[in-house]
Design a protein around this motif. Structure first.
Motif, PDB file in Angstrom:
ATOM      1  N   GLN A  49      -5.025  -4.696  10.146  1.00 36.85           N
ATOM      2  CA  GLN A  49      -6.151  -4.348   9.291  1.00 36.85           C
ATOM      3  C   GLN A  49      -5.663  -3.676   8.022  1.00 36.85           C
ATOM      4  N   THR A  50      -6.456  -3.836   6.949  1.00 34.74           N
ATOM      5  CA  THR A  50      -6.163  -3.102   5.718  1.00 34.74           C
ATOM      6  C   THR A  50      -6.883  -1.771   5.794  1.00 34.74           C
ATOM      7  N   GLU A  51      -6.419  -0.808   5.012  1.00 34.66           N
ATOM      8  CA  GLU A  51      -6.965   0.547   5.074  1.00 34.66           C
ATOM      9  C   GLU A  51      -6.869   1.181   3.688  1.00 34.66           C
ATOM     10  N   LEU A  52      -7.989   1.707   3.225  1.00 33.85           N
ATOM     11  CA  LEU A  52      -7.971   2.398   1.930  1.00 33.85           C
ATOM     12  C   LEU A  52      -8.945   3.570   1.984  1.00 33.85           C
ATOM     13  N   PHE A  53      -8.413   4.777   1.763  1.00 30.04           N
ATOM     14  CA  PHE A  53      -9.280   5.953   1.734  1.00 30.04           C
ATOM     15  C   PHE A  53     -10.033   6.024   0.412  1.00 30.04           C
ATOM     16  N   ASP A  54     -11.221   6.616   0.465  1.00 27.30           N
ATOM     17  CA  ASP A  54     -12.020   6.770  -0.753  1.00 27.30           C
ATOM     18  C   ASP A  54     -11.221   7.524  -1.816  1.00 27.30           C
ATOM     19  N   GLU A  55     -10.556   8.607  -1.386  1.00 20.77           N
ATOM     20  CA  GLU A  55      -9.658   9.321  -2.288  1.00 20.77           C
ATOM     21  C   GLU A  55      -8.293   8.701  -2.050  1.00 20.77           C
ATOM     22  N   ASP A  56      -7.889   7.824  -2.947  1.00 21.07           N
ATOM     23  CA  ASP A  56      -6.671   7.065  -2.678  1.00 21.07           C
ATOM     24  C   ASP A  56      -5.441   7.915  -2.944  1.00 21.07           C
ATOM     25  N   TRP A  57      -4.855   8.465  -1.871  1.00 18.49           N
ATOM     26  CA  TRP A  57      -3.611   9.226  -2.049  1.00 18.49           C
ATOM     27  C   TRP A  57      -2.413   8.436  -1.535  1.00 18.49           C
ATOM     28  N   THR A  58      -2.572   7.126  -1.332  1.00 18.57           N
ATOM     29  CA  THR A  58      -1.442   6.341  -0.823  1.00 18.57           C
ATOM     30  C   THR A  58      -1.064   5.221  -1.790  1.00 18.57           C
ATOM     31  N   ASP A  59      -1.458   5.360  -3.066  1.00 21.91           N
ATOM     32  CA  ASP A  59      -1.093   4.367  -4.076  1.00 21.91           C
ATOM     33  C   ASP A  59      -1.588   2.977  -3.682  1.00 21.91           C
ATOM     34  N   GLY A  60      -2.795   2.902  -3.253  1.00 23.23           N
ATOM     35  CA  GLY A  60      -3.404   1.606  -2.939  1.00 23.23           C
ATOM     36  C   GLY A  60      -3.497   1.349  -1.446  1.00 23.23           C
ATOM     37  N   GLU A  61      -4.037   0.183  -1.146  1.00 25.37           N
ATOM     38  CA  GLU A  61      -4.331  -0.225   0.222  1.00 25.37           C
ATOM     39  C   GLU A  61      -3.074  -0.261   1.102  1.00 25.37           C
ATOM     40  N   THR A  62      -3.189   0.216   2.329  1.00 26.30           N
ATOM     41  CA  THR A  62      -2.104   0.061   3.285  1.00 26.30           C
ATOM     42  C   THR A  62      -2.493  -1.030   4.286  1.00 26.30           C
ATOM     43  N   VAL A  63      -1.469  -1.596   4.943  1.00 26.75           N
ATOM     44  CA  VAL A  63      -1.706  -2.583   5.991  1.00 26.75           C
ATOM     45  C   VAL A  63      -1.241  -1.970   7.306  1.00 26.75           C
ATOM     46  N   VAL A  64      -2.151  -1.882   8.262  1.00 22.56           N
ATOM     47  CA  VAL A  64      -1.868  -1.214   9.525  1.00 22.56           C
ATOM     48  C   VAL A  64      -1.856  -2.262  10.648  1.00 22.56           C
ATOM     49  N   THR A  65      -0.732  -2.364  11.339  1.00 24.69           N
ATOM     50  CA  THR A  65      -0.595  -3.303  12.452  1.00 24.69           C
ATOM     51  C   THR A  65      -0.511  -2.511  13.752  1.00 24.69           C
ATOM     52  N   THR A  66      -1.438  -2.766  14.659  1.00 24.49           N
ATOM     53  CA  THR A  66      -1.456  -2.075  15.950  1.00 24.49           C
ATOM     54  C   THR A  66      -1.106  -3.073  17.043  1.00 24.49           C
ATOM     55  N   LEU A  67      -0.021  -2.796  17.779  1.00 26.27           N
ATOM     56  CA  LEU A  67       0.364  -3.631  18.919  1.00 26.27           C
ATOM     57  C   LEU A  67       0.107  -2.843  20.201  1.00 26.27           C
ATOM     58  N   LEU A  68      -0.550  -3.466  21.158  1.00 27.57           N
ATOM     59  CA  LEU A  68      -0.815  -2.839  22.459  1.00 27.57           C
ATOM     60  C   LEU A  68      -0.112  -3.668  23.524  1.00 27.57           C
ATOM     61  N   GLU A  69       0.986  -3.099  24.054  1.00 29.23           N
ATOM     62  CA  GLU A  69       1.783  -3.838  25.034  1.00 29.23           C
ATOM     63  C   GLU A  69       1.586  -3.243  26.424  1.00 29.23           C
ATOM     64  N   PRO A  70       1.408  -4.107  27.428  1.00 29.40           N
ATOM     65  CA  PRO A  70       1.298  -3.573  28.783  1.00 29.40           C
ATOM     66  C   PRO A  70       2.639  -3.040  29.268  1.00 29.40           C
ATOM     67  N   VAL A  71       2.624  -1.849  29.848  1.00 31.79           N
ATOM     68  CA  VAL A  71       3.807  -1.272  30.485  1.00 31.79           C
ATOM     69  C   VAL A  71       3.356  -0.736  31.845  1.00 31.79           C
TER      70      VAL A  71
END
Lengths: 156, 117
Positions: free
Chosen positions: A91-113
């Motif tokens: 997913q892309t992520e952008l806070f209203d107050e952009d303190w990360t120099d633009g949109e970030t891309v967040v990848t979440t992996l859920l692995e069974p252990v």
């Protein structure tokens, strides 16, 4: 008891957060994608979460909002690029107050252990500056005076 | 409603302005003091000071001709209130997520999640 947590910088613009959960990936997936459940864990002590809207499909949008102690609202918005239930969310992520120099891309992996799920969250900032800005917003707990905290902010 | 973080985070986003704040955290300083301490020109120092003043982080004293600059006490409070480290944020949320997971029904395919925890 909290399971092992790690946060490391894995590249010039990339952070990786790892955490184990004592539940199978399908359940973690639901807790992360069902707005009613997200409202139960995405808030912070001083910043209660007030809104979680999730259009759970690839290309769908989401938005979360938190109430600030002064009464304002801070929010984050983005879209889902990849949804592979129950193992992968991009997913892309952008806070209203952009303190990360633009949109970030967040990848979440859920692995069974054996113990349940290993979650790996990769945060890709748009620039090295964006990553540094995100890290610089951090301050140690326990510092009380304004200037102590300012020193920590400035020294990073 | 105007968010109080807007001008603050904008002012803090620049590394030179953070260095000026770091210097002012040690005590008040004139434009000349800051120009000596930083590898930038006097007009650049003045420009950054103006932005910091407009953001409410710095005030200029009227009592001397050089109008020394100093930090406004408590001006960073909104940032401090919001800013926790990334690590603290994730750790806090994930501890809360542990509790949500423990309270969820066993059947991962249930379509009516329990939201009454």
């Amino acid at each position: 008891m909290p399971l092992p947590f790690s946060l490391e910088q894995t590249g010039p613009t990339t952070l990786l957060v790892k955490r184990g959960f004592a539940a199978p990936p399908a359940r973690v997936w639901r807790a992360m994608t069902d707005p009613a459940l997200v409202l139960q864990w995405m808030g912070m002590p001083d910043h209660p979460i007030t809104k979680a809207e999730i259009d759970l499909r690839e290309g769908g949008a989401y938005r979360y909002e938190w109430r600030m102690p002064e009464g304002g609202i801070i929010g984050v918005s983005g879209t889902f690029r990849v949804l592979e239930q129950p193992g992968k969310i991009v997913q892309t992520e952008l806070f209203d107050e952009d303190w990360t120099d633009g949109e970030t891309v967040v990848t979440t992996l859920l692995e069974p252990v054996e113990a349940g799920t290993r979650a790996s969250v990769t945060i890709e900032y748009r620039s090295e500056q964006g990553l540094h800005m995100a890290l610089q917003s951090g301050m140690d707990e326990g510092m009380s005076s304004t200037y102590d905290q300012l020193d920590a902010l400035l020294a990073s | 409603m105007t968010d109080p973080l807007d001008p603050l985070l904008g002012a803090l986003a620049d590394p030179t302005r953070r260095r000026i704040l770091a210097r002012l955290a040690l005590g008040e300083a004139t434009v000349n003091d800051l120009t000596d301490a930083l590898p930038i020109s006097q007009p650049a120092v003045s420009r950054h000071l103006r932005i910091l003043t407009e953001a409410g982080l710095v005030e200029r004293s009227a009592r001397a001709q050089q109008r020394p600059a100093r930090l406004v006490p408590g001006a960073l409070k909104p940032v401090e209130d919001w800013a926790m480290s990334l690590r603290d944020t994730y750790e806090t949320r994930f501890a809360q997520l542990d509790r949500v997971l423990a309270a969820m029904p066993d059947d991962p395919d249930a379509d009516t999640p329990d939201t009454e925890t």
